[in-house]
Design an enzyme around this catalytic site. Structure first.
Site, PDB file in Angstrom:
ATOM      1  N   GLY A   1       1.053  -2.673  -6.222  1.00  0.00           N
ATOM      2  CA  GLY A   1       0.944  -1.353  -5.606  1.00  0.00           C
ATOM      3  C   GLY A   1      -0.433  -0.765  -5.871  1.00  0.00           C
ATOM      4  O   GLY A   1      -1.416  -1.112  -5.218  1.00  0.00           O
ATOM      5  N   GLY A   2      -0.519   0.104  -6.885  1.00  0.00           N
ATOM      6  CA  GLY A   2      -1.743   0.858  -7.182  1.00  0.00           C
ATOM      7  C   GLY A   2      -3.023   0.028  -7.189  1.00  0.00           C
ATOM      8  O   GLY A   2      -4.017   0.411  -6.559  1.00  0.00           O
TER       9      GLY A   2
ATOM     10  N   TRP B   1       0.812  -1.226   0.000  1.00  0.00           N
ATOM     11  CA  TRP B   1       0.000   0.000   0.000  1.00  0.00           C
ATOM     12  C   TRP B   1       0.844   1.274   0.000  1.00  0.00           C
ATOM     13  O   TRP B   1       0.316   2.368  -0.103  1.00  0.00           O
ATOM     14  CB  TRP B   1      -0.948  -0.003   1.190  1.00  0.00           C
ATOM     15  N   LYS B   2       2.147   1.132   0.223  1.00  0.00           N
ATOM     16  CA  LYS B   2       3.040   2.314   0.273  1.00  0.00           C
ATOM     17  C   LYS B   2       2.474   3.328   1.288  1.00  0.00           C
ATOM     18  O   LYS B   2       1.883   2.901   2.267  1.00  0.00           O
ATOM     19  CB  LYS B   2       3.205   2.895  -1.133  1.00  0.00           C
TER      20      LYS B   2
ATOM     21  N   HIS C   1      12.794  -2.496  -1.635  1.00  0.00           N
ATOM     22  CA  HIS C   1      11.910  -1.933  -2.667  1.00  0.00           C
ATOM     23  C   HIS C   1      12.644  -0.801  -3.390  1.00  0.00           C
ATOM     24  O   HIS C   1      13.418  -0.062  -2.780  1.00  0.00           O
ATOM     25  CB  HIS C   1      10.615  -1.420  -2.024  1.00  0.00           C
TER      26      HIS C   1
ATOM     27  N   GLU D   1      10.852  -6.568  -9.711  1.00  0.00           N
ATOM     28  CA  GLU D   1      10.063  -5.399 -10.093  1.00  0.00           C
ATOM     29  C   GLU D   1      10.909  -4.476 -10.961  1.00  0.00           C
ATOM     30  O   GLU D   1      11.717  -3.695 -10.444  1.00  0.00           O
ATOM     31  CB  GLU D   1       9.634  -4.626  -8.846  1.00  0.00           C
TER      32      GLU D   1
ATOM     33  N   SER E   1       2.846  -2.464 -12.164  1.00  0.00           N
ATOM     34  CA  SER E   1       1.585  -2.259 -12.900  1.00  0.00           C
ATOM     35  C   SER E   1       0.786  -3.547 -13.113  1.00  0.00           C
ATOM     36  O   SER E   1       0.181  -3.736 -14.165  1.00  0.00           O
ATOM     37  CB  SER E   1       1.852  -1.537 -14.227  1.00  0.00           C
TER      38      SER E   1
HETATM   39  P1  PGA Z   1       2.510  -0.734  -8.928  1.00  0.00           P
HETATM   40  O1  PGA Z   1       3.595  -0.872  -7.738  1.00  0.00           O
HETATM   41  O2  PGA Z   1       1.680  -1.990  -8.902  1.00  0.00           O
HETATM   42  O3  PGA Z   1       1.706   0.493  -8.560  1.00  0.00           O
HETATM   43  O4  PGA Z   1       3.248  -0.578 -10.188  1.00  0.00           O
HETATM   44  C1  PGA Z   1       4.254  -2.087  -7.505  1.00  0.00           C
HETATM   45  C2  PGA Z   1       5.234  -1.924  -6.360  1.00  0.00           C
HETATM   46  O5  PGA Z   1       5.866  -0.870  -6.245  1.00  0.00           O
HETATM   47  O6  PGA Z   1       5.419  -2.852  -5.533  1.00  0.00           O
END
Ligand code: PGA
Length: 256
Positions: free
Chosen positions: A236-237, A11-12, A97, A169, A215
């Site tokens: 993430g998003g 979730w950052k 990360h 990633e 993504s």
């Molecule tokens: P994202 O992020 O799915 O928004 O590209 C992935 C991550 O940073 O772990």
């Protein structure tokens, strides 16, 4: 080799503790105890306790933290130790990360110290690696991934390595909407597994799970997860919305 997929939500710096609870209540109803995938959610530190209260009886969803300090305690203002995370019941910690590497200056030696302390404490690292666009264009993918793996996983014991999750990633695919093609992901994952094989041997290489991140969305999950060496996703998003994250988990279960 049949490896159970693991899908993790990163979730950052998003969601308050209240919002985390609302998400988890909804999400747990949507995924409904599927045993085909392992799931982990990594909220912000301040939302971990409230999240754990809801997840304590979950058969599918584990709790992850987004970072940790490698020392047990001491004068490290603003930092969180692994013991503190363990006390809450955290199962995984994301380390290395690309945002921590690029924005907070974390290097392979620091990430290695965190990996060692996590193994010593019996907490599973989600160990992130990945090349920038510049490195990819310069033909450096393999040398970058090899360095991150060799230096970041230095002196780790193979018994503990099986519990580690690797997240490949590519930095150019994170938050950009530009996903690696399934072939690009497979190529990097196969290379990553080959380096793990060289360092830790066949048993670890065959069992360790390698997630793809960058993504990932409900509509590209199946294709990515269908690749031989892709064993999950770090999201993430698209993990911020319960429906979308539940769809990713369900699609990952179908593809394997
Ligand atoms: P994202 O992020 O799915 O928004 O590209 C992935 C991550 O940073 O772990």
């Amino acid at each position: 080799m049949n490896r159970k997929p693991i899908i993790a939500a990163n979730w950052k710096m998003n969601k308050t503790a209240t919002e985390a609870v609302q998400f988890i209540e909804k999400f747990e109803n949507l995924v409904g105890g599927s045993s085909l995938v392992d799931i982990a959610i990594a909220p912000a530190f301040i939302a971990l306790s409230a999240s754990k209260e809801l997840l304590v009886n979950s058969s599918t969803t584990a709790l992850a933290a987004q970072n940790c300090h490698f020392e047990e305690s001491g004068a490290f203002t603003g930092e969180i130790s692994i013991g503190m995370l363990k006390d809450i019941g955290v199962d995984y910690v994301i380390i290395g990360h690309s945002e921590r590497r690029a924005i907070f200056g974390e290097n392979d030696a620091l990430i290695n110290a965190k990996a060692k302390s996590l193994h010593a404490a019996g907490v599973n690292p989600i160990f992130c690696i990945g090349e920038t666009l510049e490195e990819r264009d310069g033909g450096e993918i393999e040398s970058v991934l090899r360095r991150q793996l060799e230096d970041g996983l230095k002196d780790l014991d193979s018994v503990n390595m099986i519990q580690t999750v690797i997240a490949y990633e590519p930095v150019w695919a994170i938050g950009t909407g530009r996903t690696a093609t399934p072939e690009q992901a497979q190529e990097a994952h196969a290379f990553t597994r080959s380096v793990i094989r060289e360092i830790f041997g066949d048993s670890v290489a065959d069992q360790i799970r390698i997630q793809y991140g960058g993504s990932v969305k409900p509509d590209n999950t199946k294709e990515l997860m269908g690749q031989e060496d892709v064993d999950g996703a770090l999201v993430g998003g698209a993990s911020l919305d319960p429906e979308s994250f539940a769809d990713i988990c369900k699609n990952a279960a179908i593809s394997d």
